[in-house]
Design an enzyme around this catalytic site. Sequence first.
Site, PDB file in Angstrom:
ATOM      1  N   THR A  96      47.060  29.984 -48.048  1.00 54.62           N
ATOM      2  CA  THR A  96      48.482  29.936 -49.004  1.00 54.62           C
ATOM      3  C   THR A  96      49.795  30.313 -48.757  1.00 54.62           C
ATOM      4  O   THR A  96      50.678  29.284 -49.014  1.00 54.62           O
ATOM      5  CB  THR A  96      48.012  31.207 -50.215  1.00 54.62           C
ATOM      6  OG1 THR A  96      47.864  32.341 -49.153  1.00 54.62           O
ATOM      7  CG2 THR A  96      47.200  31.293 -51.068  1.00 54.62           C
ATOM      8  N   ASP A  97      49.449  31.045 -47.296  1.00 52.89           N
ATOM      9  CA  ASP A  97      51.403  31.219 -46.636  1.00 52.89           C
ATOM     10  C   ASP A  97      51.705  30.138 -46.287  1.00 52.89           C
ATOM     11  O   ASP A  97      53.003  29.903 -46.213  1.00 52.89           O
ATOM     12  CB  ASP A  97      50.209  31.805 -45.317  1.00 52.89           C
ATOM     13  CG  ASP A  97      49.933  33.297 -45.546  1.00 52.89           C
ATOM     14  OD1 ASP A  97      50.004  33.195 -46.511  1.00 52.89           O
ATOM     15  OD2 ASP A  97      49.901  34.203 -44.591  1.00 52.89           O
ATOM     16  N   THR A 153      42.435  32.262 -47.063  1.00 56.24           N
ATOM     17  CA  THR A 153      41.714  32.926 -47.702  1.00 56.24           C
ATOM     18  C   THR A 153      40.346  32.150 -48.373  1.00 56.24           C
ATOM     19  O   THR A 153      39.241  32.728 -48.691  1.00 56.24           O
ATOM     20  CB  THR A 153      42.731  33.375 -48.607  1.00 56.24           C
ATOM     21  OG1 THR A 153      43.836  34.345 -47.920  1.00 56.24           O
ATOM     22  CG2 THR A 153      41.974  34.965 -48.925  1.00 56.24           C
ATOM     23  N   SER A 162      46.694  29.649 -42.880  1.00 57.42           N
ATOM     24  CA  SER A 162      47.873  27.942 -42.623  1.00 57.42           C
ATOM     25  C   SER A 162      48.891  28.210 -41.722  1.00 57.42           C
ATOM     26  O   SER A 162      49.074  27.298 -41.389  1.00 57.42           O
ATOM     27  CB  SER A 162      47.997  27.795 -43.729  1.00 57.42           C
ATOM     28  OG  SER A 162      48.854  29.092 -44.419  1.00 57.42           O
TER      29      SER A 162
HETATM   30  N1  DGL Z   1      47.080  33.425 -43.277  1.00 53.91           N
HETATM   31  C1  DGL Z   1      46.697  32.763 -44.039  1.00 53.91           C
HETATM   32  C2  DGL Z   1      46.527  31.509 -44.690  1.00 53.91           C
HETATM   33  O1  DGL Z   1      47.513  31.144 -44.868  1.00 53.91           O
HETATM   34  C3  DGL Z   1      45.174  33.042 -45.272  1.00 53.91           C
HETATM   35  C4  DGL Z   1      46.451  34.143 -46.238  1.00 53.91           C
HETATM   36  C5  DGL Z   1      45.782  32.996 -47.804  1.00 53.91           C
HETATM   37  O2  DGL Z   1      45.498  32.077 -47.440  1.00 53.91           O
HETATM   38  O3  DGL Z   1      46.486  33.443 -48.279  1.00 53.91           O
HETATM   39  O4  DGL Z   1      45.909  30.651 -44.236  1.00 53.91           O
END
Ligand code: DGL
Length: 393
Positions: free
Chosen positions: A147-148, A65, A112
């Site tokens: 973040t995931d 994100t 991620s």
């Molecule tokens: N699905 C996500 C990832 O981990 C986007 C969410 C995020 O980065 O907060 O890339």
Amino acid sequence: MLAHALFSLATLATAVSAAPLAAPLEARASTLAASSSSNVDFNITYSSNRTEGLPTMLILATGGTIAGSSASNLDSTTYQAGVVGVGQLIQAVPELLNVSNVDGMQVSNIASESMPDSVVLKLTKLANKALCAPNATFDGVVITHGTDTLEETAFTMDVTLQCDKPVVVVGAMRPSTGRLSSNSPNNLLQAVTTASHPASRNRGALIVLNDRVCQAYYCEKTQANTVDTFDSPEPGYIGALLSDKLFYYSTAAQPTFKQTFDLSNVTALPDVDILYGYQGTDFGLLNATIADGAKGVVLAGTGAGSIPAAALHDIDAAAAKGFPLVRSSKINVGAAVPGDAGYDSMIAGGLLNPVKSRRLLQILLALNKTNDEIRDAFEGKLDSYLSYKPGSS
Ligand code: DGL
């Protein structure tokens, strides 16, 4: 200053609107092939002007994100992650250059949850080369990440970094463009500020988001949607940022249970799966997982890593053949302790949650550790506390 920040974001938004929404599949395939090599080369695509006297950071961009883009100002759930390139990310926050000289490398640009082990392995090799090699010229590394699964990469960095310079892993919950009050630019600035600061040395890998610093070993994502999601519930945060200034609550220390491992000669991480615990499960997928080629399994048990009686027959049979099984807790906070009656065939994950237990088991298997060595790496230090007799040294 506000006008300056708005101009930066507008510049970034313009750059992004011209970019395709997702990297072409062929590009991803070639990135993955390149990352399976045991040696890694820097492919720096952005270099800031150098200001003498400032430290120099390497920003390794992976997607998520923090590199996301949304057409809507209000969207924080259905936007596209992993779109903005590392040069655009850096240029959107010119304040970075007040604290550091910056080089940027695009390692991947993906969400991620899709990050292959080969990219994580590549990241640790790049970080070690940038910071710890005899001719290392960087003072810190910042990894931008979705973040995931950020805690999985950050934990891997923490237990594989071979020197005391900082690696800071950073993400954001609101895409870098098209969102009112995105936390992306500020998080990136705070991450670079943290990695540039001499007080960040000898603390292992750190996670920085939303004005707070926590140790990668303990830190985890605790909320699916809100910006204040990263926390270290029992040990707590170790530092914070007030405006643009970093401070730590205590002098530098490392997690008690942490051991470090050298992955420089490792070319791949073996497959380790996680099976999720729930009321009455017999972990019926265990044998299928083993037949499918997994080299180890983490059981995300209920509570303190409890495993239903119906599952023990297959678990004990697999362990008797030398197959490593780690028992962790799906609660994510607290410990699955060694010596729990009836669970001898499994290794206790201690304070490591299931995803971190998985990473540690992969690392130990990649280094060809024996089952006794694997058990000792997970249980040894916690066991020494639990078996302490008052009066002994
Ligand atoms: N699905 C996500 C990832 O981990 C986007 C969410 C995020 O980065 O907060 O890339």
